[in-house]
Design a protein around this motif. Structure first.
Motif, PDB file in Angstrom:
ATOM      1  N   LYS A   1      37.259 -20.688  26.122  1.00 46.04           N
ATOM      2  CA  LYS A   1      37.269 -19.014  26.470  1.00 46.04           C
ATOM      3  C   LYS A   1      38.171 -18.844  27.649  1.00 46.04           C
ATOM      4  N   VAL A   2      39.165 -19.485  27.802  1.00 51.03           N
ATOM      5  CA  VAL A   2      40.071 -19.536  28.984  1.00 51.03           C
ATOM      6  C   VAL A   2      40.918 -18.086  28.714  1.00 51.03           C
ATOM      7  N   THR A   3      40.847 -17.215  29.545  1.00 53.89           N
ATOM      8  CA  THR A   3      41.801 -16.223  29.629  1.00 53.89           C
ATOM      9  C   THR A   3      42.571 -15.903  30.791  1.00 53.89           C
ATOM     10  N   PRO A   4      43.771 -15.057  30.870  1.00 54.37           N
ATOM     11  CA  PRO A   4      44.589 -14.948  32.143  1.00 54.37           C
ATOM     12  C   PRO A   4      43.689 -14.592  33.206  1.00 54.37           C
ATOM     13  N   SER A   5      42.764 -13.887  33.038  1.00 53.54           N
ATOM     14  CA  SER A   5      41.912 -13.259  34.059  1.00 53.54           C
ATOM     15  C   SER A   5      40.663 -14.167  34.435  1.00 53.54           C
ATOM     16  N   ASN A   6      40.336 -15.331  33.542  1.00 54.22           N
ATOM     17  CA  ASN A   6      39.609 -16.070  34.031  1.00 54.22           C
ATOM     18  C   ASN A   6      39.699 -17.495  33.571  1.00 54.22           C
ATOM     19  N   THR A   7      40.258 -18.255  34.851  1.00 58.05           N
ATOM     20  CA  THR A   7      40.891 -19.680  34.517  1.00 58.05           C
ATOM     21  C   THR A   7      40.002 -20.545  35.205  1.00 58.05           C
TER      22      THR A   7
ATOM     23  N   LYS B   1      32.946 -25.982  20.713  1.00 57.79           N
ATOM     24  CA  LYS B   1      33.174 -24.598  20.089  1.00 57.79           C
ATOM     25  C   LYS B   1      31.986 -23.868  19.226  1.00 57.79           C
TER      26      LYS B   1
ATOM     27  N   LEU C   1      41.499 -24.350  24.484  1.00 53.48           N
ATOM     28  CA  LEU C   1      41.671 -23.143  25.448  1.00 53.48           C
ATOM     29  C   LEU C   1      40.689 -22.058  24.813  1.00 53.48           C
ATOM     30  N   ASP C   2      40.635 -21.974  23.329  1.00 55.62           N
ATOM     31  CA  ASP C   2      39.708 -20.908  22.781  1.00 55.62           C
ATOM     32  C   ASP C   2      38.155 -21.412  22.875  1.00 55.62           C
TER      33      ASP C   2
END
Lengths: 193, 168
Positions: free
Chosen positions: A36-42, A59, A32-33
């Motif tokens: 670069k998955v964030t709650p606003s960008n899936t 990475k 996930l790191d």
């Protein structure tokens, strides 16, 4: 069964993987790191989900890619796209060529250069600076490299400084890398939607 | 921070010396050079190598360098093969002139490497199917592709820098 695209185009195809992308809901924290998955960008492309199978390389590769193509200074972004496209033509990566030729067209506000490169490759009729860039990047992309002292001399005679030449080496070489992922791990197919 | 490390594989292989114009240009791209070394380490010595041991990765890297006529770089990787304590079967892979493994998992991995190193444009869906048929997992196919792809990049950066500094 979708139809694979074999001819160069500036219309960006859909990329259909030949190996399994990781499932986002089963991804490890490290994956996930790297994604670069964030709650606003899936929204993550299949290509990146395929590469996440080798998370340690992904990475470090993503920031390297961005630095080579978008760092400030040195060669213009449009000319770096010529290096990227030249490699993609040598390696016949239709997907990479479409993405980077169209990016060149946007940056340079010109479609003629890529039209000529797609039609005639290394022998495309371009201005002296573009010809020197195209020739060097094309020959460096052969396996083994065929770039020669005279190709380097041609870059200098066309007015490229050391910083620009370095950026050209890096962008063309980077696509020796990218092509060997995109072109081998999946197929470019027509978009269905 | 600034400055580049002369110990980085690419910089050492290209023979870049301090005070030269190429060294100066590289200092302007110190971030790229540092990340290039980081990708070398990730492709050759990952913490989780999956099905591709450090010894096998080093042997394949040496083989790819030789297929690209870069003997000096191949010798760098021969050093890593030795460090990893490779078996004779793995050590032999470093030499493209030695008989290749004839069947099974290792043969498929070597055949794919030879194709991607020299004729990436000719790769087809069937090449990935052949790896799967030989029992290479999807994750290992990606690891193998990244190793091949990284080497293609590294070999060309070195070749370009050598031309830039005027090496014969």
């Amino acid at each position: 069964m979708s139809d694979t695209i074999h001819e160069f185009t500036t219309t960006i195809p859909h990329w259909q993987p030949r190996v399994k992308p990781i499932k986002l809901d089963e991804a490890t924290p490290e994956q996930l790191d790297a994604l670069k998955v964030t709650p606003s960008n899936t929204k993550v492309s299949d290509y990146v989900l395929v590469l996440a199978n080798d998370v340690e390389t992904l990475k470090v590769r993503t920031p390297l890619f961005n630095a080579i193509m978008y760092n400030r200074g040195g060669m213009s972004r449009a000319e770096r796209e010529i290096g990227a496209t030249a490699a993609s033509v040598v390696n016949r990566c239709v997907y990479c060529a479409a993405v980077h030729a169209s990016r060149y067209n946007q940056l340079a506000k010109d479609e003629e250069v890529m039209k000529r490169i797609f039609a005639k490759g290394e022998d495309a009729d371009l201005d002296p600076r573009q010809s020197a860039i195209l020739r060097f990047a094309t020959r460096l992309s052969k396996a083994p490299s065929e770039a020669s002292e005279s190709d380097m001399q041609a870059l200098r005679e066309a007015g490229l400084n050391d910083e620009e030449i370095l950026d050209l080496i890096l962008s063309a070489s980077l696509f020796g890398w990218a092509n060997r992922l995109m072109h081998t791990l999946g197929d470019p197919v027509a978009k269905q939607d | 921070m600034s400055g580049i490390s002369l110990n980085d594989v690419v910089i050492a292989q290209a023979g870049i010396e301090p005070g030269t114009p190429v060294h100066h240009a590289l200092e302007g791209r110190a971030d790229v050079m540092e990340m290039t070394q980081a990708t070398h380490d990730a492709a050759l010595k990952p913490n989780d190598p999956g099905g591709l041991s450090h010894a096998l990765r080093a042997a394949l890297a040496a083989r790819i360098a030789r297929l690209n006529d870069d003997e000096a770089l191949a010798e760098h990787y021969d050093g890593l093969v030795g460090e990893a304590g490779a078996t004779e079967e793995i050590t032999d892979i470093a030499d493209p002139r030695a008989p290749a493994p004839s069947d099974g998992w290792l043969a498929a991995v070597v055949a794919y490497t030879d194709l991607v190193a020299a004729r990436p444009r000719d790769t087809q869906a069937g090449d990935i199917k052949a790896l799967k048929a030989a029992g290479v997992s999807d994750a290992d196919i990606v690891r193998l592709s990244e190793l091949n792809a990284f080497l293609a990049y590294q070999i060309r950066v070195i070749a370009g820098l050598k031309l830039m500094r005027g090496a014969k």
